[in-house]
Design a protein around this motif. Structure first.
Motif, short mmCIF file in Angstrom:
data_model
loop_
_atom_site.label_atom_id
_atom_site.label_comp_id
_atom_site.label_asym_id
_atom_site.label_seq_id
_atom_site.Cartn_x
_atom_site.Cartn_y
_atom_site.Cartn_z
N ASN A 126 34.93 37.83 62.93
CA ASN A 126 35.65 37.35 64.12
C ASN A 126 37.11 37.10 63.82
O ASN A 126 37.99 37.43 64.61
N LEU A 127 37.38 36.48 62.68
CA LEU A 127 38.76 36.21 62.29
C LEU A 127 39.55 37.52 62.15
O LEU A 127 40.71 37.61 62.55
N LEU A 128 38.90 38.53 61.59
CA LEU A 128 39.54 39.83 61.43
C LEU A 128 39.82 40.45 62.80
O LEU A 128 40.91 40.98 63.06
N SER A 129 38.86 40.36 63.71
CA SER A 129 39.02 40.92 65.05
C SER A 129 40.13 40.22 65.82
O SER A 129 40.82 40.85 66.63
N LEU A 130 40.32 38.91 65.55
CA LEU A 130 41.34 38.13 66.24
C LEU A 130 42.71 38.23 65.57
O LEU A 130 43.69 37.69 66.09
N GLY A 131 42.77 38.89 64.41
CA GLY A 131 44.05 39.02 63.71
C GLY A 131 44.52 37.72 63.06
O GLY A 131 45.72 37.54 62.85
#
Length: 367
Positions: A126-131
């Protein structure tokens, strides 16, 4: 009577792709020092107003992109130049990668008693998807350091409705959130605002948000899960342990006067809403000339005040006074279709209604 003071700190280490707040990637200390100096000068431009501050809120951007000493300097200036209540709620938003124990100790000694951590998720995907630029371990360390420094009123932000996120993913996040010794959780649905990189990706079909049914199930899961763990929802996006509701944010939703300083900040005084310029150079230049950097202004007549009261009250768990609703047939319709409930003369939206709050508000303000 001004009870709340908001200070906008626009600096960030990175610009998150979903963020539509006024913020800039800037790491030069000289500009940050100049900005803080300008904040104090802007506050001085309002010295003729009647202050009785109960809350001070540093938002952003990333307030923790400033050194703790700069924040302390600002807090001391506020206390010396305005009237403040003894029990003053002072909130600082932080990125999990920035402050550690010694920084929080400096803030605690200056009177900061509430920290809001921009965590968003404990799941790496999720953190990766949110940048996002932090790891789950950074947030865990931040919470521990806050507590050790003596700041026990801690909020964690949560974002839901992320591409590829499942209900099981969300439940896993919620289990971690509620296992921590925190007092408040703010949960926001991921929104593809126009003009943001995320907005462009969604528009071009490159980022797929969950459908409405899934989003509703996510909200219902958050609401029921947090309630079981002792967090009560008091506003559309906010859950708190008893006695730990964010007083500052409640001012926004309950017709309390507040002043906002800093680039792009908003204020509400004497039935007038006004906002500062979003251009940081213009902001610095105007305040340096002792000119208030206000660029947007709206005076609320009685009709607009009632319309706003309806919209804001719908956000609150306490609900909307039925006397403000002219068309009583709508009340019956909302209740029968599962959008709202009525109790003690108040209409309160259910999760299904919260998902379409704006549409309901428009119906309710019509004669």
């Amino acid at each position: 009577m001004i009870k709340g003071l908001y200070i906008h700190i626009p600096f960030c280490e990175i610009k998150c792709p979903y963020c539509d707040f006024t913020s800039f990637v800037w790491n030069e200390d000289s500009l940050k020092e100049k900005y803080v100096s300008t904040l104090k000068k802007e506050l001085s431009l309002y010295q003729n107003l009647d202050f009785e501050l109960e809350t001070v809120y540093f938002g952003g951007g990333t307030p923790s992109s400033l050194s703790p000493d700069l924040l302390v300097d600002t807090i001391q200036f506020i206390k010396e130049n305005t009237k403040t209540k003894k029990e003053l709620e002072i909130t600082v938003e932080v990125n999990p990668k920035t402050y550690r124990y010694k920084d929080f100790k400096i803030l605690k000694d200056a009177g900061v008693n509430r920290i809001s951590i921009g965590n968003q998720s404990f799941l790496e995907k999720n953190l990766l998807s949110l940048g996002r630029n932090h790891k789950p371990k950074d947030t865990l360390q931040t919470v521990e350091d806050c507590l050790n420094a003596g700041i026990t009123n801690i909020n964690l932000d949560l974002i839901y409705g992320i591409q590829g996120q499942t209900l099981d993913d969300l439940e896993e996040d919620l289990k971690i959130y509620t296992s921590l010794p925190i007092t408040h959780i703010s949960a926001y649905m991921l929104t593809p605002y126009e003009g943001t990189p995320l907005g462009t990706l969604v528009k071009n079909g490159c980022y797929n948000l969950p459908d409405e049914e899934t989003t509703l199930k996510m909200f219902e899961l958050i609401d029921s899960f947090l309630e079981e763990k002792g967090f009560e929802r008091y506003e559309l996006s906010n859950w708190a342990k008893e006695g730990y509701e964010c007083k500052h944010n409640l001012f926004y939703w309950t017709d309390i006067e507040f002043l906002g300083i800093g680039v792009s900040s908003w204020s509400y005084l004497s039935n007038v809403r006004f906002g500062n310029t979003k251009n940081i150079q213009e902001y610095l230049t105007l305040v340096e000339k002792s000119i208030k950097p206000v660029k947007f202004k709206e005076e609320l007549d009685q009709k607009k005040k009632i319309e706003e009261k309806i919209f804001l009250s719908l956000r609150l768990k306490s609900g909307l006074d039925l006397n403000l609703i002219k068309n009583k047939d709508i009340i019956k319709e909302l209740v029968e279709e599962g959008y709202a409930t009525v109790k003690n003369g108040k209409l309160t939206l259910l999760p299904k209604g919260i998902m379409v709050l704006n549409e309901i508000a428009v119906k309710l303000v019509l004669p």
